[in-house]
Design a protein around this motif. Structure first.
Motif, PDB file in Angstrom:
ATOM      1  N   ALA A  41      13.057  -9.980   2.271  1.00 10.55           N
ATOM      2  CA  ALA A  41      13.837  -8.925   2.920  1.00 10.55           C
ATOM      3  C   ALA A  41      13.702  -7.613   2.158  1.00 10.55           C
ATOM      4  O   ALA A  41      13.574  -6.536   2.758  1.00 10.55           O
ATOM      5  N   ALA A  42      13.722  -7.697   0.830  1.00  6.72           N
ATOM      6  CA  ALA A  42      13.575  -6.495   0.012  1.00  6.72           C
ATOM      7  C   ALA A  42      12.183  -5.892   0.184  1.00  6.72           C
ATOM      8  O   ALA A  42      12.025  -4.667   0.282  1.00  6.72           O
ATOM      9  N   GLN A  43      11.175  -6.743   0.230  1.00  3.56           N
ATOM     10  CA  GLN A  43       9.808  -6.256   0.406  1.00  3.56           C
ATOM     11  C   GLN A  43       9.615  -5.619   1.777  1.00  3.56           C
ATOM     12  O   GLN A  43       8.941  -4.593   1.907  1.00  3.56           O
ATOM     13  N   GLN A  44      10.210  -6.210   2.795  1.00  3.02           N
ATOM     14  CA  GLN A  44      10.104  -5.643   4.139  1.00  3.02           C
ATOM     15  C   GLN A  44      10.779  -4.281   4.207  1.00  3.02           C
ATOM     16  O   GLN A  44      10.289  -3.363   4.867  1.00  3.02           O
ATOM     17  N   PHE A  45      11.900  -4.155   3.502  1.00  6.70           N
ATOM     18  CA  PHE A  45      12.587  -2.864   3.455  1.00  6.70           C
ATOM     19  C   PHE A  45      11.671  -1.795   2.862  1.00  6.70           C
ATOM     20  O   PHE A  45      11.589  -0.675   3.378  1.00  6.70           O
ATOM     21  N   ILE A  46      10.980  -2.135   1.785  1.00  6.86           N
ATOM     22  CA  ILE A  46      10.069  -1.179   1.144  1.00  6.86           C
ATOM     23  C   ILE A  46       8.971  -0.757   2.114  1.00  6.86           C
ATOM     24  O   ILE A  46       8.658   0.436   2.252  1.00  6.86           O
ATOM     25  N   LEU A  47       8.375  -1.726   2.791  1.00  5.73           N
ATOM     26  CA  LEU A  47       7.294  -1.425   3.736  1.00  5.73           C
ATOM     27  C   LEU A  47       7.757  -0.489   4.847  1.00  5.73           C
ATOM     28  O   LEU A  47       6.991   0.354   5.326  1.00  5.73           O
ATOM     29  N   GLU A  48       9.011  -0.626   5.249  1.00  9.46           N
ATOM     30  CA  GLU A  48       9.541   0.196   6.341  1.00  9.46           C
ATOM     31  C   GLU A  48      10.118   1.522   5.852  1.00  9.46           C
ATOM     32  O   GLU A  48      10.056   2.534   6.566  1.00  9.46           O
ATOM     33  N   ASP A  49      10.672   1.528   4.637  1.00  8.31           N
ATOM     34  CA  ASP A  49      11.368   2.729   4.174  1.00  8.31           C
ATOM     35  C   ASP A  49      10.431   3.786   3.600  1.00  8.31           C
ATOM     36  O   ASP A  49      10.703   4.980   3.727  1.00  8.31           O
ATOM     37  N   VAL A  50       9.344   3.371   2.967  1.00  4.20           N
ATOM     38  CA  VAL A  50       8.422   4.350   2.380  1.00  4.20           C
ATOM     39  C   VAL A  50       7.913   5.342   3.425  1.00  4.20           C
ATOM     40  O   VAL A  50       7.957   6.558   3.197  1.00  4.20           O
ATOM     41  N   PRO A  51       7.440   4.886   4.594  1.00  5.50           N
ATOM     42  CA  PRO A  51       7.009   5.863   5.605  1.00  5.50           C
ATOM     43  C   PRO A  51       8.137   6.801   6.040  1.00  5.50           C
ATOM     44  O   PRO A  51       7.888   7.987   6.305  1.00  5.50           O
TER      45      PRO A  51
END
Length: 202
Positions: A41-51
Motif C-alpha cells: 500500500a505504501a509503495q502504491q501510494f508512492i507510485l501514484e503521489d510522485v506524478p
C-alpha cells in the motif's frame, strides 16, 4: 542515536537548508508500511503521489524518503515523471536502483560496484534521466568494513594507533573513491561518528 532521533534531526536540517537556499520544503506523509495494507500500500501510494507532486511543483521537484521499502517505487516513478532523486535513505547503488531500472546483476558481478554503477548510469540515460539521480558509490557497510579491517591490521602491526582518525579517514576515502566526511556525533561524549560519502551523479 536512535533511528527516530536521526530522522528528526535530518528533517530539521533539510528544512533549515531549504530556507537558507530559498527552496520550498514540502513534507508529505505516506502510509505506514507496518500498518494495514503493509508495504504494498505504501509503495502504491508512492507510485501514484510522485506524478501528482511533480504536476503541482514542477520537474525541479526533489524527492527523499526515509523508508527503505519505498526507494524502488520512488526511483521508478521519479524517472517516469521527470523529478529529481538525490539519494536513498541508506545510499547505495544496490538500494532500489536495480529493481527500479530492471537491472539484472550477473553472479560474477555481484558486489562489483563499478559495474553496477555503470549499468545504472546507462539505464538512466536511456530513459532521459541523466544528471537527475544520485547515490553513494558503494554501501557504507562495505566501505567501513574494508577500512576497519585495514585499520585494525595496521594497529596490530604497529603502523597506526587506536583513535587515529586521519588514518581511518584516508582508508575510508581510499575504498570509497570519493571525499568522505567523518564527524563525531557528540563532540565530548562517546565514540560515535557520522560517515558521509561524497555522491556520484548518474
Amino acid at each position: 542515536m536512535s533511528s527516530w532521533e536521526g530522522s528528526v534531526q535530518r528533517r530539521r536540517i533539510f528544512e533549515e537548508q531549504c530556507i537558507a537556499q530559498g527552496i520550498q520544503f514540502v513534507f508529505v506523509t505516506a502510509p505506514d508500511p507496518l500498518a494495514e495494507g503493509s508495504l504494498p500500500a505504501a509503495q502504491q501510494f508512492i507510485l501514484e503521489d510522485v506524478p501528482r507532486q511533480i504536476a503541482k511543483y514542477g520537474k525541479g521537484t526533489t524527492f527523499f524518503s526515509t523508508n527503505c521499502g519505498m526507494q524502488e517505487p520512488l526511483i521508478k516513478s521519479i524517472l517516469q515523471s521527470g523529478g529529481i532523486f538525490v539519494e536513498q535513505c541508506c545510499p547505495s547503488p544496490t538500494h532500489g536502483y536495480p529493481g527500479a531500472l530492471g537491472i539484472s546483476i550477473p553472479p560474477e558481478k555481484a558486489g562489483d560496484m563499478t559495474y553496477i554503477n555503470e549499468q545504472i548510469k546507462l539505464e538512466i540515460a536511456k530513459q532521459g534521466g541523466t544528471g537527475r539521480f544520485a547515490t553513494w558509490p558503494a554501501p557504507v557497510s562495505i566501505i567501513s568494513t574494508l577500512a576497519a579491517v585495514d585499520y585494525l591490521v595496521a594497529v596490530a602491526e604497529g603502523k597506526a594507533t587506536l583513535g587515529d582518525l586521519n588514518t581511518i579517514l584516508s582508508l575510508l576515502e581510499y575504498y570509497a573513491g570519493v571525499p568522505v566526511t567523518l564527524e563525531k556525533y557528540k563532540a565530548d561524549v562517546g565514540t560515535m561518528y557520522f560517515i558521509v560519502l561524497g555522491s556520484i551523479v548518474f
